[in-house]
Design a protein around this motif. Sequence first.
Motif, PDB file in Angstrom:
ATOM      1  N   LEU A 124      -9.943   9.606  -8.654  1.00 48.83           N
ATOM      2  CA  LEU A 124      -9.610   8.218  -9.107  1.00 48.83           C
ATOM      3  C   LEU A 124      -8.398   7.781  -8.508  1.00 48.83           C
ATOM      4  CD1 LEU A 124     -11.310   8.409 -12.517  1.00 48.83           C
ATOM      5  CD2 LEU A 124     -12.372   7.462 -10.501  1.00 48.83           C
ATOM      6  N   ILE A 125      -7.321   8.406  -8.968  1.00 51.02           N
ATOM      7  CA  ILE A 125      -6.017   7.915  -8.272  1.00 51.02           C
ATOM      8  C   ILE A 125      -5.871   7.846  -6.797  1.00 51.02           C
ATOM      9  CG2 ILE A 125      -3.447   8.503  -8.426  1.00 51.02           C
ATOM     10  CD1 ILE A 125      -3.865   9.836 -11.267  1.00 51.02           C
ATOM     11  N   SER A 126      -6.604   8.691  -6.280  1.00 49.61           N
ATOM     12  CA  SER A 126      -6.263   8.412  -4.971  1.00 49.61           C
ATOM     13  C   SER A 126      -7.242   7.355  -4.195  1.00 49.61           C
ATOM     14  CB  SER A 126      -7.025   9.807  -3.984  1.00 49.61           C
ATOM     15  OG  SER A 126      -8.280   9.853  -4.358  1.00 49.61           O
ATOM     16  N   LYS A 127      -7.921   6.662  -5.031  1.00 48.82           N
ATOM     17  CA  LYS A 127      -8.537   5.555  -4.476  1.00 48.82           C
ATOM     18  C   LYS A 127      -7.775   4.403  -4.849  1.00 48.82           C
ATOM     19  CE  LYS A 127     -13.178   7.747  -4.658  1.00 48.82           C
ATOM     20  NZ  LYS A 127     -14.311   7.502  -5.460  1.00 48.82           N
ATOM     21  N   GLY A 128      -6.752   4.346  -5.647  1.00 46.80           N
ATOM     22  CA  GLY A 128      -5.872   3.336  -6.420  1.00 46.80           C
ATOM     23  C   GLY A 128      -4.706   2.865  -5.299  1.00 46.80           C
ATOM     24  N   THR A 129      -4.120   1.815  -5.609  1.00 42.28           N
ATOM     25  CA  THR A 129      -3.222   1.000  -4.953  1.00 42.28           C
ATOM     26  C   THR A 129      -1.773   1.319  -5.612  1.00 42.28           C
ATOM     27  OG1 THR A 129      -3.693  -0.901  -6.172  1.00 42.28           O
ATOM     28  CG2 THR A 129      -4.932  -0.486  -4.066  1.00 42.28           C
ATOM     29  N   LYS A 130      -0.822   1.125  -4.592  1.00 40.40           N
ATOM     30  CA  LYS A 130       0.532   1.396  -5.043  1.00 40.40           C
ATOM     31  C   LYS A 130       1.064  -0.053  -5.795  1.00 40.40           C
ATOM     32  CE  LYS A 130       2.262   5.147  -1.928  1.00 40.40           C
ATOM     33  NZ  LYS A 130       3.005   5.359  -0.766  1.00 40.40           N
ATOM     34  N   ASP A 131       1.863   0.391  -6.870  1.00 40.48           N
ATOM     35  CA  ASP A 131       2.666  -1.149  -7.362  1.00 40.48           C
ATOM     36  C   ASP A 131       3.709  -0.462  -8.121  1.00 40.48           C
ATOM     37  OD1 ASP A 131       2.580  -3.518  -8.479  1.00 40.48           O
ATOM     38  OD2 ASP A 131       0.369  -3.700  -9.048  1.00 40.48           O
ATOM     39  N   VAL A 132       4.440  -1.423  -8.898  1.00 39.30           N
ATOM     40  CA  VAL A 132       5.741  -1.273  -9.649  1.00 39.30           C
ATOM     41  C   VAL A 132       5.552  -1.900 -10.928  1.00 39.30           C
ATOM     42  CG1 VAL A 132       7.853  -1.860  -9.606  1.00 39.30           C
ATOM     43  CG2 VAL A 132       6.749  -1.352  -7.431  1.00 39.30           C
ATOM     44  N   LEU A 133       6.127  -1.227 -12.000  1.00 39.42           N
ATOM     45  CA  LEU A 133       5.996  -1.578 -13.235  1.00 39.42           C
ATOM     46  C   LEU A 133       7.529  -1.928 -13.712  1.00 39.42           C
ATOM     47  CD1 LEU A 133       4.481  -1.883 -15.955  1.00 39.42           C
ATOM     48  CD2 LEU A 133       5.251   0.548 -16.636  1.00 39.42           C
ATOM     49  N   PRO A 134       7.684  -3.339 -13.944  1.00 42.27           N
ATOM     50  CA  PRO A 134       9.176  -3.701 -14.194  1.00 42.27           C
ATOM     51  C   PRO A 134       9.711  -3.484 -15.580  1.00 42.27           C
ATOM     52  CG  PRO A 134       7.605  -5.638 -14.044  1.00 42.27           C
ATOM     53  CD  PRO A 134       6.977  -4.443 -13.919  1.00 42.27           C
ATOM     54  N   GLY A 135      10.807  -3.363 -15.813  1.00 42.48           N
ATOM     55  CA  GLY A 135      11.285  -3.198 -17.253  1.00 42.48           C
ATOM     56  C   GLY A 135      11.306  -2.025 -18.003  1.00 42.48           C
ATOM     57  N   TYR A 136      10.954  -0.954 -17.166  1.00 42.45           N
ATOM     58  CA  TYR A 136      10.850   0.334 -17.523  1.00 42.45           C
ATOM     59  C   TYR A 136      11.564   1.371 -16.947  1.00 42.45           C
ATOM     60  CZ  TYR A 136       6.622  -0.529 -20.659  1.00 42.45           C
ATOM     61  OH  TYR A 136       5.960  -0.941 -21.771  1.00 42.45           O
ATOM     62  N   LYS A 137      12.058   2.650 -17.444  1.00 40.73           N
ATOM     63  CA  LYS A 137      12.650   3.623 -16.615  1.00 40.73           C
ATOM     64  C   LYS A 137      11.885   5.102 -17.095  1.00 40.73           C
ATOM     65  CE  LYS A 137      16.465   4.650 -19.715  1.00 40.73           C
ATOM     66  NZ  LYS A 137      17.987   4.700 -20.062  1.00 40.73           N
ATOM     67  N   LEU A 138      11.899   6.017 -16.411  1.00 40.85           N
ATOM     68  CA  LEU A 138      11.774   7.212 -16.609  1.00 40.85           C
ATOM     69  C   LEU A 138      12.486   8.089 -17.411  1.00 40.85           C
ATOM     70  CD1 LEU A 138       9.663   8.105 -13.330  1.00 40.85           C
ATOM     71  CD2 LEU A 138       8.691   7.287 -15.328  1.00 40.85           C
ATOM     72  N   ILE A 139      11.786   8.769 -18.615  1.00 36.67           N
ATOM     73  CA  ILE A 139      12.796   9.683 -19.098  1.00 36.67           C
ATOM     74  C   ILE A 139      11.739  11.089 -19.243  1.00 36.67           C
ATOM     75  CG2 ILE A 139      13.739   7.935 -20.732  1.00 36.67           C
ATOM     76  CD1 ILE A 139      11.769   8.587 -22.944  1.00 36.67           C
ATOM     77  N   ASP A 140      12.638  12.106 -19.651  1.00 36.79           N
ATOM     78  CA  ASP A 140      11.920  13.358 -19.538  1.00 36.79           C
ATOM     79  C   ASP A 140      11.265  13.508 -21.214  1.00 36.79           C
ATOM     80  OD1 ASP A 140      12.640  14.157 -17.374  1.00 36.79           O
ATOM     81  OD2 ASP A 140      14.388  15.176 -17.833  1.00 36.79           O
TER      82      ASP A 140
ATOM     83  N   GLN B 134      12.668  -0.189 -13.120  1.00 35.68           N
ATOM     84  CA  GLN B 134      11.295  -0.390 -12.487  1.00 35.68           C
ATOM     85  C   GLN B 134      10.766   1.003 -12.441  1.00 35.68           C
ATOM     86  OE1 GLN B 134      11.431  -3.004  -9.427  1.00 35.68           O
ATOM     87  NE2 GLN B 134      11.627  -1.430  -7.992  1.00 35.68           N
ATOM     88  N   ILE B 135       9.547   1.078 -12.358  1.00 36.32           N
ATOM     89  CA  ILE B 135       8.887   2.365 -12.012  1.00 36.32           C
ATOM     90  C   ILE B 135       7.823   2.041 -11.077  1.00 36.32           C
ATOM     91  CG2 ILE B 135       7.298   4.515 -13.119  1.00 36.32           C
ATOM     92  CD1 ILE B 135       8.664   3.777 -15.744  1.00 36.32           C
ATOM     93  N   GLU B 136       7.906   2.887  -9.860  1.00 38.56           N
ATOM     94  CA  GLU B 136       6.711   3.156  -9.100  1.00 38.56           C
ATOM     95  C   GLU B 136       5.571   3.949  -9.387  1.00 38.56           C
ATOM     96  OE1 GLU B 136       8.443   4.311  -5.496  1.00 38.56           O
ATOM     97  OE2 GLU B 136       9.734   2.506  -5.160  1.00 38.56           O
ATOM     98  N   GLY B 137       4.334   3.558  -9.136  1.00 37.40           N
ATOM     99  CA  GLY B 137       3.318   3.967  -9.629  1.00 37.40           C
ATOM    100  C   GLY B 137       1.985   3.649  -8.831  1.00 37.40           C
ATOM    101  N   VAL B 138       0.703   4.172  -9.225  1.00 35.90           N
ATOM    102  CA  VAL B 138      -0.539   3.655  -8.622  1.00 35.90           C
ATOM    103  C   VAL B 138      -1.440   3.341  -9.692  1.00 35.90           C
ATOM    104  CG1 VAL B 138      -2.648   4.624  -7.595  1.00 35.90           C
ATOM    105  CG2 VAL B 138      -0.111   5.638  -7.221  1.00 35.90           C
ATOM    106  N   VAL B 139      -2.039   2.223  -9.287  1.00 40.11           N
ATOM    107  CA  VAL B 139      -2.946   1.268 -10.113  1.00 40.11           C
ATOM    108  C   VAL B 139      -4.103   1.854  -9.656  1.00 40.11           C
ATOM    109  CG1 VAL B 139      -3.960  -0.846 -10.768  1.00 40.11           C
ATOM    110  CG2 VAL B 139      -1.599  -0.700 -10.491  1.00 40.11           C
TER     111      VAL B 139
END
Length: 341
Positions: free
Chosen positions: A253-269, A295-300
Motif C-alpha cells: 500500500l505504501i509503495s503505491k503512495g505519494t511523497k509528502d511533508v508533514l509540517p510542525g513535527y519532528k522525529l524522536i526515538d 517538518q517530517i518527510e513521508g508517504v501518503v
Amino acid sequence: MAYHSTTTSIKNKVIPLEELHLSREVRVRINQLIEEFTYKDALNKLEIPVDNKILLYGHTGCGKTATASAIGFALNKKVITINLAGFVSSRLGETAKNLAEIFKKASSDKAIVFIDEFDFIGKLRDYDQVDSGEMKRLVNALIQQIDHLSDDTLLICATNHIEIIDTALLRRFQIRLTYELPSKEQLDTYYDDILSKFPESINTIDRHYGISYAEAKDITFQQIKGKVINLEKQRKHLVFTYGELTSKDYASLISKGTKDVLPGYKLIDLNINPSSQDNKTIQASAKKTRADTDQIEGVVFELSGAELVQTDKREQFNYKRVLETTTSGKEVWVYVDHNSF
C-alpha cells in the motif's frame, strides 16, 4: 420511590405532538384536551369543567409514553412520571403515603402526573403474598387522589391491559384513548418519515408490518446502522507514514503512495519495548512542535475504514492517531507520539 420529574423541552428530545404518528381519533381528542387547558380560564368562568384525567391503553410501543411527553411539551408543564410496577412498595401503607406526596407536589407545580404500567395495580390483586385489605386501601387511596385532583393538574395513565384494571378506577377517567397497532399504510408513512432524514444511499430497508411503531423504529435503525458501518468500513482514508508503520501488511500500500511533508513535527526515538532493559526496540515517533522549521518527510497512502480500525488496534499502545494537513494540502491521519497533545 420509583418516579422521576422532568420539564419537557427540546433538550429532553420530546417529539412534538404534530410529529407523532397517531390515529385521527386520538390526535383530535388530544388536541381538544390541549385547547381546553390553554383556554381553561374562559371555561372556568362559565363553570365548564376541564377534562384532566386521561387513560391511554393498547398495544405496547404505539406512542402512549411519547403522547404524555408531547402533551407536557405543548402545555409547558412539568411531567412527573411514575412507573407503578417499581413504585409500589412491599409495605403498601408507605405506597399510599408516597402517592399522596407526589399528587401534592403535582398540584403545587400545576404539573402532569404520568402513571405508566397502570395495570400493575390490577395484577397485584392476584399475588398471594399481598394482603387484599391493604390492596383495597391502596386502590381507595388512588381513587381519592384522582377525585381530589386540582383543575390545574393533569393525570395521564398508560396501560397495555385495560381489562384487568378495577372498574372503580376506570370510571374516574373522562377520556380513554385506544392505541392500536398501525396499519400497513400508517407504517409506510412512519418508515418514510424516518428514512427521509438519511441520504438516499442508505435509506432503503426491508420493511416489516404488523408491528408497533417502536418495533418499526428499532428495525429501521438496525438496518441503517448496518449500512453506515459497511460504508465506513469501505471508505478510503489518507494516512501519512514516516516509517513508524513497520508491518509487512502496509508495504504494498505504501509503495503505491505519494511523497509528502508533514509540517510542525519532528522525529524522536520511541522505545516500543519499555518493559525490557536489555532488549530495547527503538522506533521513530512524530512529536508535534508547531515550529515552522520542523517538518517530517513521508508517504501518503490509502487505507479503508476497516483497515484503519485494525491499524489503530495494532498501534494504540505506542501511538495516537490525529488528523493533520500536509504541505500539499492533503488532510491525513498520522500516528504520533502519545505526549504530543
